[in-house]
Enzyme design. Structure first.
Site: not given
Ligand code: SF4
Ligand code: SF4
Length: 332
Positions: A194, A137, A253
């Site tokens: 998702c 970075d 996530c």
């Molecule tokens: S929460 Fe995680 S698995 Fe679901 S769409 Fe977002 S990045 Fe992808």
């Protein structure tokens, strides 16, 4: 496999073993090449102004497109991941402002480079002619895109890289080198249908899957803007208590069920704190701030920036309390 193929496989295995020994939690190799379509997507992101005032992202195009313009003759990128997850949570009962997980301990800009330089030394032991440069970075390197190319994970819809084995709480480091190594292949995108991160983002900063408008993101407003810039009320109204950064899209996530304790003391919360109170920040003197937050990511905001953020969090709390009172009186 012929002799040269075997030699390549052996030296690649040595490099990966060295990365693990140095404390990195993931390692992969990408061939030094143009980023092609990934670079085009990056340019489109810039063209739409989604980098907000982050002018440095709009420079050194040629180097970002092709690492061989950084290290002439480069053949490989060794890409590593450094897990920073520690098994602590924010205190829901605290009235302090929340600090993003990556900033609880020491700054990765201090922790990662010595390890990356040690890795570059290993490359040179293997190939004394090798020339290498390390980045975390810190330069015109699109680390996330290279992490994907090196097979560390895929770029989720929230734009962070997700590993199937450790989730997304990791920093990325890159060694660009003239050494020849065996490249890994990218892995599939496992986001599927998702949309948890998109749905949970309080400011709708994930404007479409895989695209984040920095100008709407709490991390941008609480970390990247100068202390004298006022945070717009539309953002303040959605701050959800975040003082420095925001973890919401990663917290929700499902792949972070694979998060693992990094076991690195330097990423543990300093003084056990994952929040800071506005009162404490307002009373802090500059010299005490400099001592307390030496080698901490929080120093990036400067004391005045954190005080501004604390005032914004306090306004958010008042707005939320007012809305909740109004709702209650409507129900009655
Ligand atoms: S929460 Fe995680 S698995 Fe679901 S769409 Fe977002 S990045 Fe992808
Ligand atoms: S860090 Fe927070 S504000 Fe930024 S995209 Fe993720 S959820 Fe949205």
């Amino acid at each position: 496999m012929n002799t040269s193929g075997r030699r390549l496989a052996e030296r690649t295995a040595r490099v990966k073993a060295a990365a693990t020994r140095l404390g990195f939690d993931a390692v992969g190799i990408a061939r030094a090449d143009t980023l092609g379509p990934d670079y085009v997507r990056y340019r489109q992101w810039l063209d739409k102004g989604y980098h907000a005032t982050l002018a440095y992202m709009d420079r050194n195009y040629d180097k970002r497109e092709d690492p061989r313009r950084i290290v002439p003759g480069a053949r490989s990128l060794v890409v590593v991941g450094q897990n920073y997850y520690t098994p602590h949570q924010h205190d829901a009962s605290s009235d302090g402002g929340k600090i993003a997980r990556y900033a609880w301990g020491d700054d990765y800009h201090d922790v990662m480079p010595p390890r990356l330089r040690s890795l570059a030394s290993v490359l040179q032991e293997i190939d004394p002619e090798a020339e290498s440069r390390v980045y975390t970075d810190t330069g015109p390197v699109l680390e996330k895109q290279w992490a994907v190319r090196a097979g560390l994970g895929w770029q989720g819809k929230h734009s962070n890289v997700i590993s199937r084995s450790i989730g997304s709480w990791f920093f990325i480091g890159v060694v660009i080198s003239t050494i020849e190594l065996e490249a890994d292949s990218p892995i599939e995108d496992y986001c599927g249908t998702c949309s948890a991160c998109i749905d949970a983002c309080p400011t709708n900063a994930i404007v479409e899957p895989y695209v984040v408008d920095a100008g709407k993101c709490l991390s941008y407003w609480t970390i990247e803007t100068k202390p004298d810039v006022e945070i717009p009320l539309t953002i303040v109204g959605q701050m959800e208590g975040w003082l420095f950064g925001c973890d919401i899209c990663q917290d929700v996530c499902p792949w972070n069920r694979f998060q693992q304790d990094c076991g690195e003391e330097r990423f543990e919360p300093r003084l056990g704190e994952t929040e800071l109170s506005g009162e404490y920040l307002e009373s802090l003197r500059q010299e005490d701030f400099s001592t307390r937050f030496r080698k901490s990511p929080l120093k990036r905001s400067k004391l005045a920036g954190l005080q501004r953020n604390a005032r914004a969090v306090s306004t958010w709390r008042r707005l939320t309390a007012y809305e909740s009172d109004t709702d209650q009186s409507t129900i009655k």
